[in-house]
Design a protein around this motif. Structure first.
Motif, PDB file in Angstrom:
ATOM      1  N   PHE A  10     -24.124  15.217  12.975  1.00  0.00           N
ATOM      2  CA  PHE A  10     -24.042  14.209  14.035  1.00  0.00           C
ATOM      3  C   PHE A  10     -22.875  14.502  14.971  1.00  0.00           C
ATOM      4  CE2 PHE A  10     -26.258  10.903  11.148  1.00  0.00           C
ATOM      5  CZ  PHE A  10     -27.496  11.240  11.673  1.00  0.00           C
ATOM      6  N   ARG A  11     -21.728  14.826  14.386  1.00  0.00           N
ATOM      7  CA  ARG A  11     -20.560  15.104  15.218  1.00  0.00           C
ATOM      8  C   ARG A  11     -20.804  16.334  16.087  1.00  0.00           C
ATOM      9  NH1 ARG A  11     -15.996  14.966  10.668  1.00  0.00           N
ATOM     10  NH2 ARG A  11     -17.828  14.982   9.305  1.00  0.00           N
ATOM     11  N   GLU A  12     -21.515  17.308  15.534  1.00  0.00           N
ATOM     12  CA  GLU A  12     -21.714  18.557  16.271  1.00  0.00           C
ATOM     13  C   GLU A  12     -22.807  18.437  17.324  1.00  0.00           C
ATOM     14  OE1 GLU A  12     -21.189  22.145  13.859  1.00  0.00           O
ATOM     15  OE2 GLU A  12     -23.064  22.845  14.763  1.00  0.00           O
ATOM     16  N   LYS A  13     -23.915  17.811  16.943  1.00  0.00           N
ATOM     17  CA  LYS A  13     -25.090  17.816  17.837  1.00  0.00           C
ATOM     18  C   LYS A  13     -25.411  16.458  18.439  1.00  0.00           C
ATOM     19  CE  LYS A  13     -27.229  21.525  15.134  1.00  0.00           C
ATOM     20  NZ  LYS A  13     -28.403  21.936  14.360  1.00  0.00           N
ATOM     21  N   GLY A  14     -24.664  15.440  18.060  1.00  0.00           N
ATOM     22  CA  GLY A  14     -24.977  14.086  18.522  1.00  0.00           C
ATOM     23  C   GLY A  14     -26.044  13.460  17.646  1.00  0.00           C
ATOM     24  N   ASP A  70     -28.813  11.735  18.428  1.00  0.00           N
ATOM     25  CA  ASP A  70     -30.184  12.055  18.849  1.00  0.00           C
ATOM     26  C   ASP A  70     -30.508  13.541  18.692  1.00  0.00           C
ATOM     27  OD1 ASP A  70     -30.509   9.439  19.499  1.00  0.00           O
ATOM     28  OD2 ASP A  70     -30.357   9.708  21.662  1.00  0.00           O
ATOM     29  N   GLY A  93     -18.221  12.691  26.443  1.00  0.00           N
ATOM     30  CA  GLY A  93     -18.302  12.968  25.012  1.00  0.00           C
ATOM     31  C   GLY A  93     -19.502  13.816  24.631  1.00  0.00           C
ATOM     32  N   PRO A 143     -13.939  11.580  19.330  1.00  0.00           N
ATOM     33  CA  PRO A 143     -14.277  12.344  20.546  1.00  0.00           C
ATOM     34  C   PRO A 143     -15.738  12.775  20.558  1.00  0.00           C
ATOM     35  CG  PRO A 143     -12.295  13.200  19.499  1.00  0.00           C
ATOM     36  CD  PRO A 143     -12.906  12.246  18.530  1.00  0.00           C
ATOM     37  N   SER A 144     -16.332  12.922  19.406  1.00  0.00           N
ATOM     38  CA  SER A 144     -17.729  13.353  19.327  1.00  0.00           C
ATOM     39  C   SER A 144     -18.718  12.250  19.659  1.00  0.00           C
ATOM     40  CB  SER A 144     -18.061  13.858  17.917  1.00  0.00           C
ATOM     41  OG  SER A 144     -17.691  15.198  17.753  1.00  0.00           O
ATOM     42  N   LEU A 145     -18.486  11.051  19.131  1.00  0.00           N
ATOM     43  CA  LEU A 145     -19.527  10.023  19.183  1.00  0.00           C
ATOM     44  C   LEU A 145     -19.109   8.689  19.806  1.00  0.00           C
ATOM     45  CD1 LEU A 145     -21.255  10.558  15.711  1.00  0.00           C
ATOM     46  CD2 LEU A 145     -21.941  11.465  17.935  1.00  0.00           C
ATOM     47  N   PHE A 188     -20.032  18.726  25.705  1.00  0.00           N
ATOM     48  CA  PHE A 188     -19.969  20.018  25.017  1.00  0.00           C
ATOM     49  C   PHE A 188     -21.306  20.386  24.386  1.00  0.00           C
ATOM     50  CE2 PHE A 188     -19.766  19.113  20.441  1.00  0.00           C
ATOM     51  CZ  PHE A 188     -19.372  17.786  20.396  1.00  0.00           C
ATOM     52  N   ARG A 189     -22.269  19.449  24.415  1.00  0.00           N
ATOM     53  CA  ARG A 189     -23.619  19.746  23.897  1.00  0.00           C
ATOM     54  C   ARG A 189     -24.607  20.025  25.016  1.00  0.00           C
ATOM     55  NH1 ARG A 189     -22.471  14.308  21.516  1.00  0.00           N
ATOM     56  NH2 ARG A 189     -21.167  14.753  19.698  1.00  0.00           N
ATOM     57  N   PRO A 244     -16.042  20.556  16.399  1.00  0.00           N
ATOM     58  CA  PRO A 244     -16.298  19.103  16.415  1.00  0.00           C
ATOM     59  C   PRO A 244     -16.929  18.611  15.118  1.00  0.00           C
ATOM     60  CG  PRO A 244     -17.343  20.191  18.313  1.00  0.00           C
ATOM     61  CD  PRO A 244     -16.808  21.259  17.449  1.00  0.00           C
ATOM     62  N   ARG A 255     -12.914  19.382  25.552  1.00  0.00           N
ATOM     63  CA  ARG A 255     -14.212  19.904  25.109  1.00  0.00           C
ATOM     64  C   ARG A 255     -15.235  19.929  26.233  1.00  0.00           C
ATOM     65  NH1 ARG A 255     -14.882  16.614  19.435  1.00  0.00           N
ATOM     66  NH2 ARG A 255     -13.624  18.009  18.118  1.00  0.00           N
TER      67      ARG A 255
END
Lengths: 196, 196
Positions: free
Chosen positions: A23-27, A29, B112, A108-110, B115-116, A101, A166
DNA sequence: TGTACATCAGTGAACGCGCGTTCACTGATGTAC
DNA sequence: TGTACATCAGTGAACGCGCGTTCACTGATGTAC
């Protein structure tokens, strides 16, 4: 297949930890349940033996990510007494953190997507942020009188700084954002005078 | 139907502006092209008369959002000479801004996820952030020697602060985050001494 | 001024795709006798 | 110790759905005569 008593619990935990990273890396969804289970060597159907739906996984995975951050803060507190704040800045605003991430802070990711999420997920974030604030405040305690306020200001600043570092695709600008953020936010903490 | 010469351009612009608002409010993945065109009283098929694909709309809509921010900074600069910085903080960290992501700065809404995103979109963000930094730095010029650095630190801090204020579902905590951020980040700018 | 035609912004059915979710089924293992 | 059975974690085909995208078509309007 039938397994030992703890087996299902272990699988449950593995799903959560893999999801937390993904989730943190790709979101949120960006992570499909089918792919997620495949990563674990399982098939998508089995997912519903562990969770009622995707949202439940999201809340558990976010809780897990906040837990990891909490452990990190405790680790810093116990290993760098007297210079906790600067170590936190060093680590949070590092290239290492920016470039990974999936292993880093969930905010910062989500956090940018949180106001669009259903309430149970926002609830987890709200509690996670409060805990973050309290733990940071404890580390700052004694240095200032209003450590609670300083803690949330510092957290805000760090989250924004890493988010922008990022976001940009210019490596030099990204490095500069991290460096400048580190410099200014340590001023914010009154750390500047301590160091010089 | 056949229309006047500017008609298609006007539609094109309307799509961009509606999308720009919708993306900030619902996120990029949260906006379907079919729904978007329906909002404008059009059907989804017509979308491809204006854009080669969704990504092209995203880049144009983000460019448009940065443009709006740039105009806002210029507006503040021309209407509040001498107290630009504090007016920016007032407005950026306001409840009004927090509660209306669709009309506000694109950074807390979408940075946020950047980066994706594919590179063309990140490119727009990178340029938008550089422009933001330069404009902010101009407003701060004279007050400090390193206004470029101060500008990016301020922007980071404001983005993080608004992001967290939106993320939490506890209104009191959210208000406090805004208030504390405003207080601390004005210190960061050396505005505190000016005011007191 | 009146008519025939070309233009082209917009229409809407259809496409393949991946998503979250359901459910009848499998088959290795712990347990009872 | 050996056999029959119940358990249940995991399987995988199938579902409806909304997505981005394509494309043959429409029909109001500007233009040519």
């Amino acid at each position: 297949m039938r397994y030992s008593k703890e087996h299902k619990q272990q699988t449950h935990q593995r799903v959560i930890e893999t999801a937390s990273h993904a989730f943190r890396e790709k979101g949120i969804d960006g992570v499909g349940l089918s792919n997620l289970m495949k990563q674990l060597g399982l098939t998508h159907g089995g997912f519903y033996d562990h969770f009622p739906n995707k949202e439940a996984l999201v809340t558990e995975a976010c809780t897990c990510a906040f837990e990891k951050s909490s452990e990190w803060l405790e680790h810093v507190a116990s290993h760098y007494p007297g210079e906790e704040a600067i170590k936190i800045l060093d680590s949070y605003l590092s290239q290492q953190h920016r470039d990974n991430p999936g292993d880093g802070c969930i905010l910062p990711s989500l956090a940018g997507d949180m106001f669009r999420q259903p309430d149970p997920v926002r609830q987890v974030f709200t509690e996670g942020i409060k805990r973050y604030q309290n733990q940071l405040a404890q580390l700052l305690e004694g240095k200032t009188e209003d450590s609670q306020e300083q803690a949330i200001a510092l957290l805000s600043a760090m989250v924004g700084c890493l988010t922008l570092a990022r976001a940009v695709n210019d490596p030099m600008l990204s490095d500069e954002i991290l460096k400048v953020g580190h410099n200014y936010f340590s001023k914010l903490l009154g750390l500047e005078s301590r160091q010089s």
